[in-house]
Structure formats: structure tokens, C-alpha cells
Design an enzyme around this catalytic site. Structure first.
Site, PDB file in Angstrom:
ATOM      1  CD  GLU A 244      48.020  31.417  40.259  1.00  0.00           C
ATOM      2  OE1 GLU A 244      49.113  31.631  39.171  1.00  0.00           O
ATOM      3  OE2 GLU A 244      47.335  31.554  40.802  1.00  0.00           O
ATOM      4  CG  HIS A 260      22.652  26.288  54.468  1.00  0.00           C
ATOM      5  ND1 HIS A 260      21.712  25.927  55.596  1.00  0.00           N
ATOM      6  CD2 HIS A 260      23.436  26.754  55.394  1.00  0.00           C
ATOM      7  CE1 HIS A 260      21.914  26.237  57.220  1.00  0.00           C
ATOM      8  NE2 HIS A 260      22.576  26.906  56.331  1.00  0.00           N
ATOM      9  CE  LYS A 353      47.948  37.147  33.460  1.00  0.00           C
ATOM     10  NZ  LYS A 353      48.673  38.363  34.809  1.00  0.00           N
TER      11      LYS A 353
HETATM   12  C1  F6R Z   1      51.227  34.475  38.333  1.00  0.00           C
HETATM   13  C2  F6R Z   1      49.237  35.014  39.563  1.00  0.00           C
HETATM   14  C3  F6R Z   1      48.504  35.836  39.109  1.00  0.00           C
HETATM   15  C4  F6R Z   1      49.134  36.988  38.722  1.00  0.00           C
HETATM   16  C5  F6R Z   1      47.239  37.899  38.253  1.00  0.00           C
HETATM   17  C6  F6R Z   1      47.674  39.234  38.136  1.00  0.00           C
HETATM   18  O1  F6R Z   1      51.636  34.192  39.391  1.00  0.00           O
HETATM   19  O2  F6R Z   1      49.190  34.463  40.977  1.00  0.00           O
HETATM   20  O3  F6R Z   1      46.810  35.582  39.433  1.00  0.00           O
HETATM   21  O4  F6R Z   1      48.524  37.474  39.545  1.00  0.00           O
HETATM   22  O5  F6R Z   1      47.131  37.283  36.775  1.00  0.00           O
HETATM   23  O6  F6R Z   1      48.735  39.935  37.753  1.00  0.00           O
HETATM   24  P1  F6R Z   1      49.352  40.408  38.398  1.00  0.00           P
HETATM   25  O7  F6R Z   1      49.399  40.320  39.871  1.00  0.00           O
HETATM   26  O8  F6R Z   1      50.521  40.971  37.619  1.00  0.00           O
HETATM   27  O9  F6R Z   1      48.644  41.733  38.239  1.00  0.00           O
END
Ligand code: F6R
Length: 360
Positions: A244, A260, A353
Site C-alpha cells: 500500500e 519445507h 470498493k
Molecule cells: C487502507 C487500508 C485497507 C483498509 C481495508 C478495510 O489504508 O489499510 O487495508 O484497512 O480496506 O477498510 P477499513 O479499515 O476502513 O475497514
């Protein structure tokens, strides 16, 4: 075709000015804010005024990505002191063994993550005790309407930068529901310890500090990160931070298991690309695992672009886990700077998303 390292980039300075030029949203401030976040997290939980309850079925931390990692790190910190099951679960549903006697901590920084919301509903249907940790969103709305306690998290972060808040929430809820001892004092001590490490590895540290040296060694290879025991969830945190922050592929495995299988896969690595091996070690690592790290490094030495060991610092498990979390966060951020990519945005993740939301 594998891209070779550019010596210009490797020689590039990683001073505060050079970092700020690439780190336009100042992810660095959030990374080095870890000690302060730990103290603030403790204070926020205290002000939520939760009273202890008994959960013989233990604790499931239901979340995704940066919000789930706190549960896994908390589990590593508790080690043998965990008296009941404690699991970080990254799924649409709860583990099959979950019962009404289990506490479910629904962890979502945004409060809008569909997998975590599904777990919140599932836990409600099961009649399990629920707690939410979030900065807002649908999760906060639902929890408030249902009378479920909400542990607040400071706003304005990328979810992955709220790791201290999520970890402290998991530790405190583990204590509250009877799954482990209270770790408040250890968290305070760790915050002081981390302040020293911020000086040792932060932006103003020497150009050959461990964090900057590792970033220079890794920014142009695919990091393959190995942990064992306490360092296993930290290896995963390093992987996701490389993904990220530096927008690089990175992979993780654990010892002794990798001896392994994965060790054989290095044979063809040079024909496929540039891969570097990183082993996360700890004072408490099993002696035979330490031996395996040494032997594996010897055996893959020719195939890896480099092989490195990073060790935890500190005495308590809380200090040791957080020391390597901080190091990995800084290394991945410096790797982003060396690659000229702003560490903060995660555009593909946002697009994914949005497209999923469009399906609804
Ligand atoms: C973005 C990040 C992602 C979010 C994940 C879940 O910085 O780290 O891995 O954590 O998409 O979103 P949340 O944390 O808002 O439930």
C-alpha cells in the site's frame, strides 16, 4: 523483464526534505506518531468506560486489512498469556466455532467495510457480545442504534495508519472479556521505547540507519518476508505496507514451514525477476528456527538480490512487536520515496470498493 537498480536512486538522500517532496500527504507524520497514537488509544478506550464481562468463548477480531492487523498483533503480544482463544478473522462470516459466549470486536476504521458489517450482523444474529472500534460510518450508526459499545478512533488517517488504535482496542477488549491480562502499563512503556526508535530510524536519522539502508536494499526487488511465532503477523504487516505505501508486490511466509517448500522455489527466482529475502527475528525465536534462518540465507544467497535479518528491539512482547511494526512502516515509506510514489493514496483499492458498491 527484470528492472535493474538505478544507482542514482540508491544514492538518493532520504532526508526530511527529499521525503516530503514525494510524501505529499505526510504519511510520515502518521507513522512516527505511533507512540502518541498508543497513548491516545488508551485514553480513548478509558473514556468509553467499558465494564469487564466474561466471555468463555474468547475473542474474535473481525476486520479487514489495516483494521484487522491490530487483532493479529495483539495476539502475538499476548503470547502464552492469552487464556482464551483470540483470533483475527478476515472474512464475510465468523469462524464456525463462534458461539454466543464469544466476544466479537468489529474493527473497521471507516466503518463501511462490507465484510466487517456482515460479521457485525452475524454476531448479532448469534447473540454474541459485540464491540465496535471505528471512526464512524455505518458501523458506528448501527452500533449506536443497537446499544453496542463503540471505541472511537481518531479521524483523518488512512486505515492502515491507525494500527496503534486497532491494536490497543484488541488488547483492551481481550482483557475486558477475560481473554488476557491488562496490558496498559506495557503499552505506555512501549510508547516511550518507540520514541527512541523514531529518533534512530525516522526522517532525521543517519543516511545509513537501519530503516534507510533496508529501504535502499529493497525498493527495487520483490520483498519476500518471513516471520516466525511473534514476528509472523509483523511479516504480514510489512508485506501489506510494501503493497500500500510503496505500491510494490510483496509476499510473506513463516518459519519453520517455508523450509519445507518455499526454499526450493528460490532456485528459479533469478529467471523470473528480482526477489529479496527478509527474515524478521526476535530474542524469543526458537533456537532451531534461528538455525533455519541462517541455513536458508546461505542456501538462497545466490538467488536473492539480497537477504536481510531485522530484529525486534525491547524487552516486553508489546515493545518487541511494535518496534518491528515501526521499522517496516518506515522501510516501506522510504521505499515509496525511492520509487517516487506518494505513499498515501491507494487508488486501486478505492476503485475496487466503488465497483463493489455499484453491484449492490
Ligand atoms: C487502507 C487500508 C485497507 C483498509 C481495508 C478495510 O489504508 O489499510 O487495508 O484497512 O480496506 O477498510 P477499513 O479499515 O476502513 O475497514
Amino acid at each position: 523483464m527484470a528492472v535493474s537498480p538505478s544507482s542514482d536512486v540508491t544514492r538518493m538522500r532520504l532526508d526530511p526534505e527529499a521525503i516530503a517532496a514525494v510524501d505529499r500527504s505526510d504519511m510520515l507524520a502518521d507513522v512516527v506518531g505511533l507512540p502518541e497514537h498508543l497513548r491516545d488509544a488508551l485514553w480513548k478506550i478509558e473514556s468509553a468506560d467499558l465494564q469487564p464481562w466474561d466471555s468463555p468463548g474468547g475473542l474474535v477480531v473481525a476486520g479487514m486489512g489495516g483494521s484487522a492487523v491490530g487483532g493479529a498483533l495483539a495476539r502475538a503480544m499476548l503470547g502464552d498469556h492469552a487464556s482464551r482463544p483470540l483470533l483475527a478473522s478476515r472474512q464475510y462470516g465468523l469462524p464456525a466455532w463462534t458461539t454466543p459466549d464469544t466476544t466479537i470486536l468489529c474493527a473497521s476504521y471507516s466503518g463501511d467495510t462490507e465484510e466487517t458489517l456482515a460479521c457485525y450482523e452475524a454476531a448479532g444474529a448469534l447473540g454474541a457480545t459485540r464491540v465496535a472500534v471505528t471512526s464512524g460510518g455505518r458501523l458506528a450508526e448501527l452500533a449506536r442504534a443497537d446499544g453496542v459499545p463503540v471505541i472511537p478512533v481518531a479521524g483523518g488517517f488512512q486505515p492502515r495508519a491507525a494500527v496503534a488504535y486497532m491494536t490497543v482496542a484488541a488488547l483492551e477488549v481481550a482483557w475486558l472479556c477475560g481473554a488476557g491480562p491488562r496490558m496498559g502499563a506495557e503499552i505506555d512503556v512501549a510508547a516511550d521505547h518507540l520514541e527512541q526508535l523514531v529518533i534512530a530510524w525516522g526522517a532525521a536519522s543517519a543516511e545509513d540507519s537501519e530503516a534507510k539502508t533496508l529501504a535502499r536494499a529493497l525498493y527495487d526487488s520483490v520483498p519476500v518476508i518471513a516471520g516466525s511465532g511473534l514476528t509472523t503477523p509483523i511479516a504480514y504487516r510489512w508485506k501489506t505496507q510494501f503493497n500500500e505505501n510503496a505500491k510494490m508486490p510483496a509476499f510473506t511466509h513463516e518459519l519453520p514451514e517455508l523450509c519445507h517448500n518455499e526454499v526450493v522455489g528460490w532456485q528459479e527466482a533469478p529467471a523470473l525477476g528480482r526477489f529479496a529475502a527478509v527474515f524478521l527475528d526476535d530474542s524469543d525465536t526458537h533456537p532451531r528456527v534461528k538455525r533455519r534462518i541462517a541455513l536458508t540465507r546461505e542456501l538462497i544467497g545466490e538467488q536473492a538480490t539480497g537477504s536481510f535479518v531485522a530484529e525486534t528491539r525491547g524487552h516486553t512482547a508489546v515493545e518487541r512487536v511494535l518496534s518491528l511494526v515501526l521499522l517496516g512502516d518506515l522501510v516501506s515509506l522510504y521505499a515509496a520515496v525511492l520509487r517516487g510514489t506518494d505513499p498515501t493514496p491507494v487508488d486501486v483499492l478505492v476503485t475496487l470498493k466503488q465497483r463493489l458498491a455499484g453491484d449492490a
